[in-house]
Motif scaffolding. Structure first.
Motif, PDB file in Angstrom:
ATOM      1  N   VAL A 141      -9.345  -6.987   0.661  1.00  9.36           N
ATOM      2  CA  VAL A 141      -8.764  -5.659   0.447  1.00  9.36           C
ATOM      3  C   VAL A 141      -7.402  -5.770  -0.237  1.00  9.36           C
ATOM      4  N   VAL A 142      -6.565  -6.672   0.248  1.00 14.11           N
ATOM      5  CA  VAL A 142      -5.226  -6.820  -0.340  1.00 14.11           C
ATOM      6  C   VAL A 142      -5.321  -7.356  -1.758  1.00 14.11           C
ATOM      7  N   PHE A 143      -6.278  -8.245  -2.027  1.00 13.07           N
ATOM      8  CA  PHE A 143      -6.432  -8.811  -3.372  1.00 13.07           C
ATOM      9  C   PHE A 143      -6.610  -7.695  -4.409  1.00 13.07           C
ATOM     10  N   PHE A 144      -7.343  -6.653  -4.027  1.00 11.53           N
ATOM     11  CA  PHE A 144      -7.632  -5.585  -4.986  1.00 11.53           C
ATOM     12  C   PHE A 144      -6.661  -4.398  -4.907  1.00 11.53           C
ATOM     13  N   THR A 145      -5.772  -4.403  -3.914  1.00 15.67           N
ATOM     14  CA  THR A 145      -4.886  -3.240  -3.750  1.00 15.67           C
ATOM     15  C   THR A 145      -3.396  -3.568  -3.729  1.00 15.67           C
ATOM     16  N   ALA A 146      -3.036  -4.835  -3.686  1.00 14.64           N
ATOM     17  CA  ALA A 146      -1.615  -5.201  -3.549  1.00 14.64           C
ATOM     18  C   ALA A 146      -0.761  -4.629  -4.677  1.00 14.64           C
ATOM     19  N   HIS A 147      -1.343  -4.499  -5.859  1.00 10.74           N
ATOM     20  CA  HIS A 147      -0.570  -4.006  -7.002  1.00 10.74           C
ATOM     21  C   HIS A 147      -0.154  -2.540  -6.830  1.00 10.74           C
ATOM     22  N   LEU A 148      -0.746  -1.844  -5.880  1.00 13.60           N
ATOM     23  CA  LEU A 148      -0.414  -0.439  -5.653  1.00 13.60           C
ATOM     24  C   LEU A 148       0.873  -0.272  -4.850  1.00 13.60           C
ATOM     25  N   LEU A 149       1.329  -1.331  -4.213  1.00 12.76           N
ATOM     26  CA  LEU A 149       2.528  -1.257  -3.377  1.00 12.76           C
ATOM     27  C   LEU A 149       3.777  -1.308  -4.243  1.00 12.76           C
ATOM     28  N   GLU A 150       4.723  -0.446  -3.916  1.00 16.33           N
ATOM     29  CA  GLU A 150       5.977  -0.423  -4.660  1.00 16.33           C
ATOM     30  C   GLU A 150       6.775  -1.702  -4.423  1.00 16.33           C
ATOM     31  N   SER A 151       6.801  -2.162  -3.175  1.00 21.84           N
ATOM     32  CA  SER A 151       7.503  -3.399  -2.831  1.00 21.84           C
ATOM     33  C   SER A 151       6.640  -4.186  -1.857  1.00 21.84           C
ATOM     34  N   ARG A 152       6.006  -5.240  -2.349  1.00 23.77           N
ATOM     35  CA  ARG A 152       5.157  -6.047  -1.482  1.00 23.77           C
ATOM     36  C   ARG A 152       5.978  -6.784  -0.437  1.00 23.77           C
ATOM     37  N   TYR A 153       7.216  -7.165  -0.776  1.00 18.54           N
ATOM     38  CA  TYR A 153       8.033  -7.891   0.194  1.00 18.54           C
ATOM     39  C   TYR A 153       8.437  -6.982   1.351  1.00 18.54           C
ATOM     40  N   ARG A 154       8.799  -5.746   1.044  1.00 27.21           N
ATOM     41  CA  ARG A 154       9.166  -4.809   2.115  1.00 27.21           C
ATOM     42  C   ARG A 154       7.952  -4.534   3.009  1.00 27.21           C
ATOM     43  N   ALA A 155       6.781  -4.342   2.386  1.00 29.29           N
ATOM     44  CA  ALA A 155       5.562  -4.144   3.172  1.00 29.29           C
ATOM     45  C   ALA A 155       5.287  -5.357   4.049  1.00 29.29           C
ATOM     46  N   LEU A 156       5.511  -6.551   3.493  1.00 30.06           N
ATOM     47  CA  LEU A 156       5.316  -7.787   4.248  1.00 30.06           C
ATOM     48  C   LEU A 156       6.213  -7.818   5.484  1.00 30.06           C
ATOM     49  N   LEU A 157       7.485  -7.471   5.319  1.00 27.96           N
ATOM     50  CA  LEU A 157       8.424  -7.519   6.441  1.00 27.96           C
ATOM     51  C   LEU A 157       7.994  -6.595   7.580  1.00 27.96           C
ATOM     52  N   TRP A 158       7.585  -5.379   7.247  1.00 28.07           N
ATOM     53  CA  TRP A 158       7.242  -4.420   8.294  1.00 28.07           C
ATOM     54  C   TRP A 158       5.872  -4.701   8.906  1.00 28.07           C
ATOM     55  N   LEU A 159       4.926  -5.158   8.098  1.00 32.32           N
ATOM     56  CA  LEU A 159       3.635  -5.561   8.666  1.00 32.32           C
ATOM     57  C   LEU A 159       3.810  -6.759   9.591  1.00 32.32           C
ATOM     58  N   ASP A 160       4.667  -7.688   9.180  1.00 32.55           N
ATOM     59  CA  ASP A 160       4.924  -8.859  10.009  1.00 32.55           C
ATOM     60  C   ASP A 160       5.572  -8.451  11.333  1.00 32.55           C
ATOM     61  N   ALA A 161       6.465  -7.460  11.288  1.00 32.32           N
ATOM     62  CA  ALA A 161       7.084  -6.969  12.517  1.00 32.32           C
ATOM     63  C   ALA A 161       6.030  -6.378  13.449  1.00 32.32           C
ATOM     64  N   CYS A 162       5.092  -5.622  12.883  1.00 36.55           N
ATOM     65  CA  CYS A 162       3.997  -5.059  13.685  1.00 36.55           C
ATOM     66  C   CYS A 162       3.120  -6.164  14.272  1.00 36.55           C
ATOM     67  N   ALA A 163       2.798  -7.157  13.429  1.00 32.81           N
ATOM     68  CA  ALA A 163       1.956  -8.260  13.891  1.00 32.81           C
ATOM     69  C   ALA A 163       2.633  -9.030  15.022  1.00 32.81           C
ATOM     70  N   LEU A 164       3.933  -9.255  14.887  1.00 35.62           N
ATOM     71  CA  LEU A 164       4.684  -9.957  15.933  1.00 35.62           C
ATOM     72  C   LEU A 164       4.612  -9.186  17.241  1.00 35.62           C
ATOM     73  N   ALA A 165       4.743  -7.854  17.151  1.00 31.42           N
ATOM     74  CA  ALA A 165       4.732  -7.023  18.350  1.00 31.42           C
ATOM     75  C   ALA A 165       3.353  -6.930  18.995  1.00 31.42           C
ATOM     76  N   ILE A 166       2.318  -7.310  18.275  1.00 34.68           N
ATOM     77  CA  ILE A 166       0.964  -7.349  18.844  1.00 34.68           C
ATOM     78  C   ILE A 166       0.640  -8.743  19.373  1.00 34.68           C
ATOM     79  N   ALA A 167       1.031  -9.764  18.611  1.00 35.76           N
ATOM     80  CA  ALA A 167       0.645 -11.130  18.958  1.00 35.76           C
ATOM     81  C   ALA A 167       1.382 -11.659  20.184  1.00 35.76           C
ATOM     82  N   VAL A 168       2.648 -11.278  20.347  1.00 30.67           N
ATOM     83  CA  VAL A 168       3.390 -11.757  21.525  1.00 30.67           C
ATOM     84  C   VAL A 168       2.726 -11.291  22.825  1.00 30.67           C
ATOM     85  N   PRO A 169       2.441  -9.988  22.982  1.00 30.07           N
ATOM     86  CA  PRO A 169       1.722  -9.598  24.209  1.00 30.07           C
ATOM     87  C   PRO A 169       0.320 -10.189  24.309  1.00 30.07           C
ATOM     88  N   ALA A 170      -0.321 -10.495  23.172  1.00 31.47           N
ATOM     89  CA  ALA A 170      -1.622 -11.164  23.234  1.00 31.47           C
ATOM     90  C   ALA A 170      -1.489 -12.525  23.900  1.00 31.47           C
TER      91      ALA A 170
END
Length: 218
Positions: A85-114
């Motif tokens: 999905v990301v391979f075909f849609t990443a170009h639509l993001l205005e800032s991939r690095y900013r998206a990366l930072l916030w997605l990573d924050a969400c992932a961290l908040a899920i994985a720690v309680p896991a």
């Protein structure tokens, strides 16, 4: 009657959190792959490495009978699907690095309680629960960044990352010690982890860092 489907309501909390963290971490891995301009196979490899890296290390350290994604390859399929999905849609993001930072924050908040949930279920004590929460949350992202030759987010000066994972896992232990039910304790863990990481990203929250001083001759 539960409003959830039977398969979802019967899913252990730790396993459900593993599914969610695999999906979100896979998205972050694919975004890093897009920054490195890799091909589709490269996307899938980095996404899967990121998605299952922390949980794999956790399971190996805990000596579980089978690493979670080996027992259920659906985890790898989810990671691969996210990469496509990301391979075909990443170009639509205005800032991939900013998206990366916030997605990573969400992932961290899920994985720690896991990590906390699974370690608690296995009956380990507070120290091991704390360590496995940090390991599950942090090491997939570390593997992603090292393999892609990026500065690891968990080691960036002036940002909270490992501290967020540590505080989140600790908050779950404190809540459990106060008699809070496990589900609520895990919610507290997720909220603590995300709020601290988001505060670091948005408001620049940080901890004091070591500052070298000239050596003394006496």
């Amino acid at each position: 009657m539960s409003p959830l489907p039977a398969w979802l309501s019967d899913l252990p909390i730790g396993t459900g959190l593993d599914y969610a963290s695999v999906l979100v971490f896979a998205l972050t891995g694919a975004l890093v792959a897009s920054r490195q301009q890799l091909d589709l196979v490269g996307f899938i490899f980095i996404a899967a490495l990121t998605a299952v890296g922390g949980g794999t290390l956790r399971d190996l350290l805990l000596g579980r009978d089978m690493v979670f994604w080996v027992g259920d390859p659906t985890f790898v399929v989810i990671a691969a699907g996210a990469a496509v999905v990301v391979f075909f849609t990443a170009h639509l993001l205005e800032s991939r690095y900013r998206a990366l930072l916030w997605l990573d924050a969400c992932a961290l908040a899920i994985a720690v309680p896991a990590g906390v949930a699974i370690t608690m279920k296995l009956g380990h004590g507070p120290v091991i629960v704390l360590i496995m929460g940090v390991v599950t949350g942090s090491f997939g992202g570390l593997m992603r960044d090292v393999v892609c030759n990026e500065v690891p987010l968990m080691l960036k000066q002036g940002e909270l990352y490992l501290s967020c994972a540590f505080a989140g896992a600790a908050s779950a232990l404190i809540a459990s010690g106060l008699g809070v039910d496990r589900f609520t304790a895990l919610l507290i863990c997720a909220a603590t982890t995300f709020v601290l990481r988001a505060g670091s990203l948005r408001f620049g929250w940080t901890l004091p860092v070591y500052k070298p001083r000239p050596p003394r001759n006496f």
